[in-house]
Write a protein that holds these residues in place. Structure first.
Motif, PDB file in Angstrom:
ATOM      1  N   VAL A   9       0.863   2.180   6.779  1.00 14.48           N
ATOM      2  CA  VAL A   9       0.995   0.730   6.941  1.00 14.48           C
ATOM      3  C   VAL A   9       1.096   0.016   5.590  1.00 14.48           C
ATOM      4  O   VAL A   9       1.998  -0.785   5.398  1.00 14.48           O
ATOM      5  CB  VAL A   9      -0.147   0.176   7.820  1.00 14.48           C
ATOM      6  CG1 VAL A   9      -0.133  -1.334   7.830  1.00 14.48           C
ATOM      7  CG2 VAL A   9      -0.049   0.749   9.220  1.00 14.48           C
ATOM      8  N   PRO A  10       0.224   0.304   4.616  1.00 18.31           N
ATOM      9  CA  PRO A  10       0.395  -0.358   3.322  1.00 18.31           C
ATOM     10  C   PRO A  10       1.725   0.010   2.655  1.00 18.31           C
ATOM     11  O   PRO A  10       2.337  -0.824   2.000  1.00 18.31           O
ATOM     12  CB  PRO A  10      -0.773   0.142   2.490  1.00 18.31           C
ATOM     13  CG  PRO A  10      -1.809   0.553   3.459  1.00 18.31           C
ATOM     14  CD  PRO A  10      -1.035   1.044   4.642  1.00 18.31           C
ATOM     15  N   GLU A  11       2.190   1.230   2.822  1.00 18.41           N
ATOM     16  CA  GLU A  11       3.472   1.630   2.245  1.00 18.41           C
ATOM     17  C   GLU A  11       4.612   0.821   2.861  1.00 18.41           C
ATOM     18  O   GLU A  11       5.512   0.383   2.177  1.00 18.41           O
ATOM     19  CB  GLU A  11       3.716   3.133   2.463  1.00 18.41           C
ATOM     20  CG  GLU A  11       2.813   4.026   1.640  1.00 18.41           C
ATOM     21  CD  GLU A  11       3.022   3.853   0.142  1.00 18.41           C
ATOM     22  OE1 GLU A  11       4.176   3.706  -0.292  1.00 18.41           O
ATOM     23  OE2 GLU A  11       2.022   3.867  -0.578  1.00 18.41           O
ATOM     24  N   GLN A  12       4.553   0.640   4.179  1.00 17.69           N
ATOM     25  CA  GLN A  12       5.571  -0.156   4.833  1.00 17.69           C
ATOM     26  C   GLN A  12       5.499  -1.611   4.361  1.00 17.69           C
ATOM     27  O   GLN A  12       6.504  -2.265   4.189  1.00 17.69           O
ATOM     28  CB  GLN A  12       5.414  -0.082   6.351  1.00 17.69           C
ATOM     29  CG  GLN A  12       5.774   1.274   6.918  1.00 17.69           C
ATOM     30  CD  GLN A  12       5.462   1.374   8.398  1.00 17.69           C
ATOM     31  OE1 GLN A  12       4.805   0.505   8.967  1.00 17.69           O
ATOM     32  NE2 GLN A  12       5.914   2.449   9.017  1.00 17.69           N
ATOM     33  N   GLY A  13       4.329  -2.085   4.130  1.00 15.49           N
ATOM     34  CA  GLY A  13       4.168  -3.450   3.622  1.00 15.49           C
ATOM     35  C   GLY A  13       4.774  -3.602   2.236  1.00 15.49           C
ATOM     36  O   GLY A  13       5.405  -4.609   1.940  1.00 15.49           O
ATOM     37  N   LYS A  14       4.595  -2.596   1.390  1.00 20.54           N
ATOM     38  CA  LYS A  14       5.183  -2.631   0.051  1.00 20.54           C
ATOM     39  C   LYS A  14       6.703  -2.657   0.129  1.00 20.54           C
ATOM     40  O   LYS A  14       7.362  -3.420  -0.565  1.00 20.54           O
ATOM     41  CB  LYS A  14       4.745  -1.422  -0.774  1.00 20.54           C
ATOM     42  CG  LYS A  14       3.365  -1.509  -1.338  1.00 20.54           C
ATOM     43  CD  LYS A  14       3.087  -0.285  -2.203  1.00 20.54           C
ATOM     44  CE  LYS A  14       1.692  -0.298  -2.740  1.00 20.54           C
ATOM     45  NZ  LYS A  14       1.417   0.884  -3.569  1.00 20.54           N
ATOM     46  N   LEU A  15       7.235  -1.801   1.002  1.00 23.34           N
ATOM     47  CA  LEU A  15       8.686  -1.735   1.151  1.00 23.34           C
ATOM     48  C   LEU A  15       9.231  -3.076   1.638  1.00 23.34           C
ATOM     49  O   LEU A  15      10.234  -3.564   1.126  1.00 23.34           O
ATOM     50  CB  LEU A  15       9.067  -0.620   2.124  1.00 23.34           C
ATOM     51  CG  LEU A  15      10.568  -0.458   2.374  1.00 23.34           C
ATOM     52  CD1 LEU A  15      11.302  -0.139   1.081  1.00 23.34           C
ATOM     53  CD2 LEU A  15      10.813   0.615   3.411  1.00 23.34           C
ATOM     54  N   ARG A  16       8.553  -3.658   2.592  1.00 30.54           N
ATOM     55  CA  ARG A  16       8.995  -4.968   3.101  1.00 30.54           C
ATOM     56  C   ARG A  16       8.919  -6.034   2.013  1.00 30.54           C
ATOM     57  O   ARG A  16       9.806  -6.873   1.899  1.00 30.54           O
ATOM     58  CB  ARG A  16       8.147  -5.380   4.298  1.00 30.54           C
ATOM     59  CG  ARG A  16       8.471  -4.588   5.530  1.00 30.54           C
ATOM     60  CD  ARG A  16       7.669  -5.053   6.706  1.00 30.54           C
ATOM     61  NE  ARG A  16       7.880  -4.148   7.826  1.00 30.54           N
ATOM     62  CZ  ARG A  16       7.005  -3.895   8.746  1.00 30.54           C
ATOM     63  NH1 ARG A  16       5.826  -4.480   8.720  1.00 30.54           N
ATOM     64  NH2 ARG A  16       7.281  -3.057   9.719  1.00 30.54           N
ATOM     65  N   ARG A  17       7.865  -6.012   1.216  1.00 30.44           N
ATOM     66  CA  ARG A  17       7.734  -6.985   0.132  1.00 30.44           C
ATOM     67  C   ARG A  17       8.837  -6.796  -0.910  1.00 30.44           C
ATOM     68  O   ARG A  17       9.409  -7.771  -1.400  1.00 30.44           O
ATOM     69  CB  ARG A  17       6.356  -6.880  -0.515  1.00 30.44           C
ATOM     70  CG  ARG A  17       5.252  -7.511   0.316  1.00 30.44           C
ATOM     71  CD  ARG A  17       3.978  -7.680  -0.493  1.00 30.44           C
ATOM     72  NE  ARG A  17       3.442  -6.422  -0.992  1.00 30.44           N
ATOM     73  CZ  ARG A  17       2.584  -5.644  -0.344  1.00 30.44           C
ATOM     74  NH1 ARG A  17       2.152  -6.023   0.848  1.00 30.44           N
ATOM     75  NH2 ARG A  17       2.146  -4.530  -0.861  1.00 30.44           N
ATOM     76  N   VAL A  18       9.147  -5.531  -1.224  1.00 27.08           N
ATOM     77  CA  VAL A  18      10.204  -5.257  -2.192  1.00 27.08           C
ATOM     78  C   VAL A  18      11.546  -5.733  -1.652  1.00 27.08           C
ATOM     79  O   VAL A  18      12.321  -6.384  -2.350  1.00 27.08           O
ATOM     80  CB  VAL A  18      10.249  -3.753  -2.559  1.00 27.08           C
ATOM     81  CG1 VAL A  18      11.513  -3.412  -3.314  1.00 27.08           C
ATOM     82  CG2 VAL A  18       9.024  -3.369  -3.366  1.00 27.08           C
ATOM     83  N   LEU A  19      11.807  -5.397  -0.383  1.00 26.84           N
ATOM     84  CA  LEU A  19      13.068  -5.837   0.219  1.00 26.84           C
ATOM     85  C   LEU A  19      13.143  -7.364   0.290  1.00 26.84           C
ATOM     86  O   LEU A  19      14.194  -7.952   0.044  1.00 26.84           O
ATOM     87  CB  LEU A  19      13.238  -5.227   1.612  1.00 26.84           C
ATOM     88  CG  LEU A  19      13.534  -3.727   1.645  1.00 26.84           C
ATOM     89  CD1 LEU A  19      13.577  -3.226   3.085  1.00 26.84           C
ATOM     90  CD2 LEU A  19      14.833  -3.411   0.930  1.00 26.84           C
ATOM     91  N   ALA A  20      12.043  -8.002   0.620  1.00 25.55           N
ATOM     92  CA  ALA A  20      12.012  -9.462   0.668  1.00 25.55           C
ATOM     93  C   ALA A  20      12.266 -10.049  -0.721  1.00 25.55           C
ATOM     94  O   ALA A  20      12.998 -11.035  -0.867  1.00 25.55           O
ATOM     95  CB  ALA A  20      10.681  -9.950   1.216  1.00 25.55           C
TER      96      ALA A  20
END
Length: 76
Positions: A9-20
């Motif tokens: 979950v934190p990894e997915q959050g990082k990816l989403r933040r980077v993409l955002a």
């Protein structure tokens, strides 16, 4: 296994933040209609300045050329 699920979950959050962040950066770099308008105004202002300079030069040399031309006509 639950440990692994929580870890993703934190990894997915990082990816989403980077993409955002990347998406926001791309949007910020977009050329908007406002940017186009400002660029066009700037180009028109430069062109008006060049035309004013050309007009000033033609006025400075215009009467001198006309005077020389008429004086040459009188000598013949």
């Amino acid at each position: 296994m639950t440990d692994t699920a929580h870890h993703l979950v934190p990894e997915q959050g990082k990816l989403r933040r980077v993409l955002a962040a990347v998406f926001a950066r791309l949007q910020a770099m977009e050329y908007t209609s406002f940017d186009y308008t400002l660029d066009r105004i700037e180009r028109l202002e430069r062109e008006v300045g060049q035309l004013k300079e050309e007009l000033r030069h033609s006025r400075d040399t215009g009467p001198v050329d006309a005077h020389n031309g008429s004086a040459a006509g009188l000598e013949h």
